[in-house]
Design an enzyme around this catalytic site. Structure first.
Site, PDB file in Angstrom:
ATOM      1  N   CYS A 120       5.295  14.755 -24.481  1.00 38.03           N
ATOM      2  CA  CYS A 120       5.368  15.489 -25.749  1.00 38.03           C
ATOM      3  C   CYS A 120       5.603  14.524 -26.911  1.00 38.03           C
ATOM      4  O   CYS A 120       6.553  13.744 -26.887  1.00 38.03           O
ATOM      5  CB  CYS A 120       6.517  16.494 -25.674  1.00 38.03           C
ATOM      6  SG  CYS A 120       6.832  17.280 -27.247  1.00 38.03           S
TER       7      CYS A 120
ATOM      8  N   CYS B 124      12.899  16.314 -31.210  1.00 35.14           N
ATOM      9  CA  CYS B 124      13.117  17.732 -30.900  1.00 35.14           C
ATOM     10  C   CYS B 124      14.389  17.954 -30.077  1.00 35.14           C
ATOM     11  O   CYS B 124      14.696  17.184 -29.160  1.00 35.14           O
ATOM     12  CB  CYS B 124      11.907  18.254 -30.133  1.00 35.14           C
ATOM     13  SG  CYS B 124      12.067  19.963 -29.647  1.00 35.14           S
TER      14      CYS B 124
ATOM     15  N   CYS C  18      25.296  28.477 -13.820  1.00 33.10           N
ATOM     16  CA  CYS C  18      24.524  27.645 -14.760  1.00 33.10           C
ATOM     17  C   CYS C  18      25.426  26.570 -15.374  1.00 33.10           C
ATOM     18  O   CYS C  18      25.017  25.907 -16.320  1.00 33.10           O
ATOM     19  CB  CYS C  18      23.903  28.514 -15.850  1.00 33.10           C
ATOM     20  SG  CYS C  18      25.116  29.507 -16.724  1.00 33.10           S
TER      21      CYS C  18
END
Ligand SMILES: C[S@@+](CC[C@H](N)C(=O)[O-])C[C@H]1O[C@@H](n2cnc3c(N)ncnc32)[C@H](O)[C@@H]1O
Length: 456
Positions: free
Chosen positions: A75, A81, A412
């Site tokens: 990317c 980002c 998580c």
């Protein structure tokens, strides 16, 4: 300890570790310096941009030697980002990194007998791109230019993108059509500082058949201005089955407001997890990575190994996905979830799939679970899938009293997982196996499933 560097210094450093945020860690005389976009083995020239007593932060000036773990990110936006943190790392190294993060947390919490527990290799993806079935990007105007894309690392500035390699294959077309339409028609863009302007976000969802739902989120009702856009985009991308305008007029970081106006097509897209059907609306919570969800749930069910006489709890059940799968094997399942809309969806999903032995309870697990136990609903197996903060003490205490044969913990957050596992060991549970699963390639997120069996 005296700081060996000060803000503005330029110095050479070697990266020796990668922290749980994906920042490279280097040291100068035991003084720790964190550097974004680096990997263990990198030799760098860095500029110190912050230096406080405990640590410093450096910015790469030059890579003198690159780590063996490095791979040029696919990317072009990666280094700015904030969406992905470790796309510059070879994928097999990412999987090892996630397992190591988990092992560090388990060791830090002094779990009993942890050296003898099987901590399996992270289950990865064959193709770790285009895996997300949901993506939302904010819009803004900066120096007169329209920006659409994720936020930069550590800021609310938008990285102006054409495409995002972890989103669906239609992302580039969708962004381009939206961008041209806004510019051509002079549609106003929301400004989070002044709370003026219209379009705030674009949200895309897709199912396994690659059917798309688009949601334009606006501060005010601009329905009449979107007719041409809807016509153009649905002609160009025929996979689009549903377009909504969502109104969010609050000063908030929450993306979706409460009001949805259907502009085109169906009110929902249909999706599947194994043979179960689910309706996905703009607000529906649904696991983001289809491929890995199948692997995650298969593993959870394998660990649970449910028999047809078993009563099963699915705590923190969301829209009831695990509950409905467990119900195919169990005598009876009880799902508990705090979000009203999710419980409503769970009930709808139950009907849609003609499941009769699942019951859904609205409320916090810490409140509802002890009450259900006192009412006499005692489980043989408990599946836990809590948010990042892990389980409340009351939940763990109820597990101790209820004494189920097995607990399957889906987490998580390795840190709260390790904390809770230590407590459950104290309540007489053996950790049988630990399985990390890569639900979010190129990011630092670590998802884990643990099988806990009651000691004989
Ligand atoms: C990690 S998600 C798991 C969702 C579901 N198991 C799945 O796989 O789709 C955690 C869920 O816990 C819910 N939740 C958060 N805090 C809760 C609480 N105290 N009591 C009950 N549910 C809670 C959230 O709304 C969310 O649906």
């Amino acid at each position: 300890m005296a700081k060996p560097v000060k803000k503005g210094d330029i110095t050479e450093i070697e990266i020796i570790d990668l922290n749980f945020r994906g920042q490279g860690v280097g040291k100068i005389d035991n003084y720790v310096i964190f550097v974004n976009n680096t990997l263990p083995g990198d030799k760098l020239k860095v500029k110190i941009i912050k230096a406080i007593s405990k640590y410093g932060i450096g910015e790469v000036v030059e890579y003198l030697e690159r780590s063996e773990k490095f791979e040029k990110p696919e990317c072009p936006y990666f280094f700015d980002c904030g969406g992905c943190q470790i796309m510059h790392m070879k994928y097999n190294e990412q999987l090892k990194y996630k397992r190591d993060i988990l092992i560090n947390e388990l060791n830090r919490n002094n779990l009993e007998n942890i050296d003898n527990v099987k901590i399996k290799n992270t289950i990865g993806m064959e193709n770790p791109y285009r895996y997300r079935n949901k993506g939302a990007f904010p819009l803004s105007i900066s120096n007169g230019k329209l920006l659409i894309g994720p936020y930069e690392k550590g800021s609310h500035n938008i990285v102006n993108i054409d495409d995002c390699l972890i989103q669906n294959q239609w992302t580039e077309d969708i962004i381009n059509i939206l961008r041209s339409f806004i510019i051509k028609n002079n549609i106003s863009i929301y400004n989070e500082r002044t709370h003026k302007g219209s379009i705030r976000h674009i949200l895309m969802r897709n199912n396994q058949k690659d059917e798309i739902m688009l949601v334009i989120i606006s501060k005010d009702n601009i329905k009449s201005k979107l007719n041409d856009f809807v016509e153009k985009i649905t002609k160009k991308i025929t996979n689009i089955k549903s377009v909504f305008l969502n109104i969010n007029d609050e000063k908030t970081n929450r993306i979706l407001g409460n009001k949805n106006i259907l502009l085109y097509g169906d009110e929902y897209i249909k999706d599947n997890i194994f043979d179960l059907k689910f309706k996905v609306f703009p607000h529906t919570f649904f696991q983001v990575n289809h491929t890995q969800t199948d692997k995650l749930y298969s593993k959870a069910l394998e660990y649970a190994d449910i028999e047809d006489t078993d009563i099963v709890y699915d705590l923190y059940c969301g829209v009831g996905t695990i509950s409905l799968l467990a119900a195919q094997k169990a005598k009876e399942v009880h799902g508990v979830e705090i979000v009203n809309e999710s419980i409503t969806s769970a009930e709808e999903n139950k009907k849609e799939n003609e499941v009769e032995n699942a019951n859904f309870h609205l409320g916090s697990v810490e409140n509802v679970f002890p009450k259900l136990y006192k009412k006499g609903i005692k489980a043989d197996i408990v599946i836990l899938d809590p948010p990042r903060k892990g389980c409340e003490e009351l939940v763990l205490n109820t597990l101790k009293e209820m004494n189920p044969r097995k607990i399957v913990y889906v987490s998580c957050n390795p840190s709260t997982l390790a904390r809770d596992l230590k407590i459950l060991q104290g309540y007489g549970y053996n950790i049988n196996e630990v399985q990390p699963v890569d639900m979010f390639p190129h990011t630092t997120h670590v998802e884990t499933i643990v099988a806990l069996y009651k000691k004989d």
